[in-house]
Design a protein around this motif. Structure first.
Motif, short mmCIF file in Angstrom:
data_model
loop_
_atom_site.label_atom_id
_atom_site.label_comp_id
_atom_site.label_asym_id
_atom_site.label_seq_id
_atom_site.Cartn_x
_atom_site.Cartn_y
_atom_site.Cartn_z
N ARG A 15 81.99 127.84 74.83
CA ARG A 15 82.67 126.85 75.66
C ARG A 15 82.35 125.48 75.09
NH1 ARG A 15 78.86 124.70 79.25
NH2 ARG A 15 76.99 125.96 79.35
N LEU A 16 83.05 124.48 75.59
CA LEU A 16 82.83 123.11 75.13
C LEU A 16 82.02 122.35 76.18
CD1 LEU A 16 86.39 122.46 73.73
CD2 LEU A 16 84.29 122.73 72.40
N PRO A 17 81.33 121.30 75.78
CA PRO A 17 80.59 120.50 76.76
C PRO A 17 81.57 119.77 77.69
CG PRO A 17 80.49 119.48 74.59
CD PRO A 17 81.19 120.79 74.43
N PRO A 18 81.07 119.26 78.80
CA PRO A 18 81.96 118.58 79.75
C PRO A 18 82.66 117.39 79.12
CG PRO A 18 79.65 118.21 80.32
CD PRO A 18 79.68 119.21 79.21
N ARG A 32 60.59 113.64 80.07
CA ARG A 32 61.92 113.37 79.52
C ARG A 32 61.96 113.87 78.06
NH1 ARG A 32 66.39 111.14 81.17
NH2 ARG A 32 67.54 109.62 79.95
N TYR A 33 63.00 114.67 77.75
CA TYR A 33 63.13 115.27 76.43
C TYR A 33 64.53 115.01 75.86
CZ TYR A 33 59.00 118.03 77.56
OH TYR A 33 57.74 118.43 77.91
N TYR A 34 64.57 114.78 74.55
CA TYR A 34 65.84 114.69 73.84
C TYR A 34 66.26 116.11 73.48
CZ TYR A 34 69.23 113.62 70.19
OH TYR A 34 70.37 113.56 69.44
N MET A 35 67.41 116.53 73.98
CA MET A 35 67.90 117.89 73.78
C MET A 35 69.34 117.85 73.27
SD MET A 35 65.36 119.83 74.82
CE MET A 35 66.14 121.40 75.03
N PRO A 36 69.53 117.80 71.95
CA PRO A 36 70.89 117.80 71.43
C PRO A 36 71.62 119.10 71.77
CG PRO A 36 69.32 118.13 69.66
CD PRO A 36 68.52 117.85 70.90
N GLY A 37 72.92 119.02 71.82
CA GLY A 37 73.72 120.20 72.14
C GLY A 37 74.33 120.83 70.90
N GLU A 38 74.63 122.12 71.03
CA GLU A 38 75.26 122.85 69.93
C GLU A 38 76.24 123.85 70.52
OE1 GLU A 38 73.31 124.27 66.09
OE2 GLU A 38 73.13 125.99 67.43
N VAL A 39 77.51 123.68 70.20
CA VAL A 39 78.52 124.65 70.59
C VAL A 39 78.42 125.82 69.63
CG1 VAL A 39 81.01 125.10 70.64
CG2 VAL A 39 80.11 123.02 71.66
N CYS A 40 78.27 127.01 70.16
CA CYS A 40 78.16 128.24 69.37
C CYS A 40 79.38 129.10 69.66
CB CYS A 40 76.89 129.01 69.74
SG CYS A 40 75.39 128.03 69.66
N ASP A 41 80.23 129.29 68.67
CA ASP A 41 81.48 130.00 68.90
C ASP A 41 81.88 130.72 67.61
OD1 ASP A 41 83.47 130.68 70.69
OD2 ASP A 41 84.31 128.66 70.83
N THR A 67 86.59 118.25 69.36
CA THR A 67 86.07 118.08 70.72
C THR A 67 84.55 118.13 70.72
OG1 THR A 67 88.08 119.06 71.65
CG2 THR A 67 86.15 118.98 73.08
N SER A 68 83.98 119.04 69.94
CA SER A 68 82.52 119.12 69.84
C SER A 68 81.95 117.78 69.36
CB SER A 68 82.09 120.23 68.89
OG SER A 68 82.48 121.49 69.37
N LEU A 69 82.50 117.26 68.28
CA LEU A 69 82.01 116.00 67.73
C LEU A 69 82.24 114.84 68.69
CD1 LEU A 69 83.17 116.44 64.02
CD2 LEU A 69 80.88 116.82 64.98
N ASP A 70 83.41 114.79 69.30
CA ASP A 70 83.72 113.71 70.24
C ASP A 70 82.78 113.71 71.45
OD1 ASP A 70 85.80 112.85 68.64
OD2 ASP A 70 87.38 113.74 69.90
N ARG A 71 82.30 114.89 71.81
CA ARG A 71 81.44 115.01 72.99
C ARG A 71 79.96 115.04 72.63
NH1 ARG A 71 85.14 119.05 76.73
NH2 ARG A 71 86.98 117.70 76.68
N GLY A 72 79.65 114.74 71.37
CA GLY A 72 78.27 114.54 70.96
C GLY A 72 77.45 115.78 70.71
N VAL A 73 78.10 116.86 70.26
CA VAL A 73 77.35 118.08 69.95
C VAL A 73 77.70 118.57 68.54
CG1 VAL A 73 77.22 118.81 72.36
CG2 VAL A 73 79.09 119.64 70.95
#
Length: 104
Positions: A15-18, A32-41, A67-73
């Protein structure tokens, strides 16, 4: 978080991030933690090799990437090797078209 903590990323499976984007900073266990996102598809329908599992359309793959790049993942696009350890030619062609269409 319980199922995946501790971790170094937030995995976003199939799925894609919001639309507002991925929230990179998370409060976990009072810190507080920095947690980058990763779309796995997967490139097709299946995560592992299945004969005849064609890649998704060029438009769909480009939309997932943009969409992944635009939403920061990051995008982890699974391209499974066949039973001989080779990437099927139809997947190689789809990746080349994706690179061209994305201007990479």
């Amino acid at each position: 978080m319980d199922y995946a903590w501790p971790s170094d990323i937030i995995a976003i499976e199939r799925r894609l991030p919001p639309g507002k984007g991925h929230e990179k900073w998370r409060n976990i266990e009072g810190k507080r933690y920095y947690m980058p996102g990763e779309v796995c598809d997967p490139i097709g329908k299946n995560w592992f090799f299945v004969p005849g599992d064609a890649p998704r359309s060029d438009e769909v793959l480009l939309d997932i990437l943009r969409t992944s790049l635009d939403r920061g993942v990051n995008l982890l696009l699974d391209v499974p090797p066949d039973t001989h350890g080779l990437i099927p030619d139809m997947h190689v062609q789809a990746l080349n078209r994706l690179r061209k269409n994305a201007g990479i």
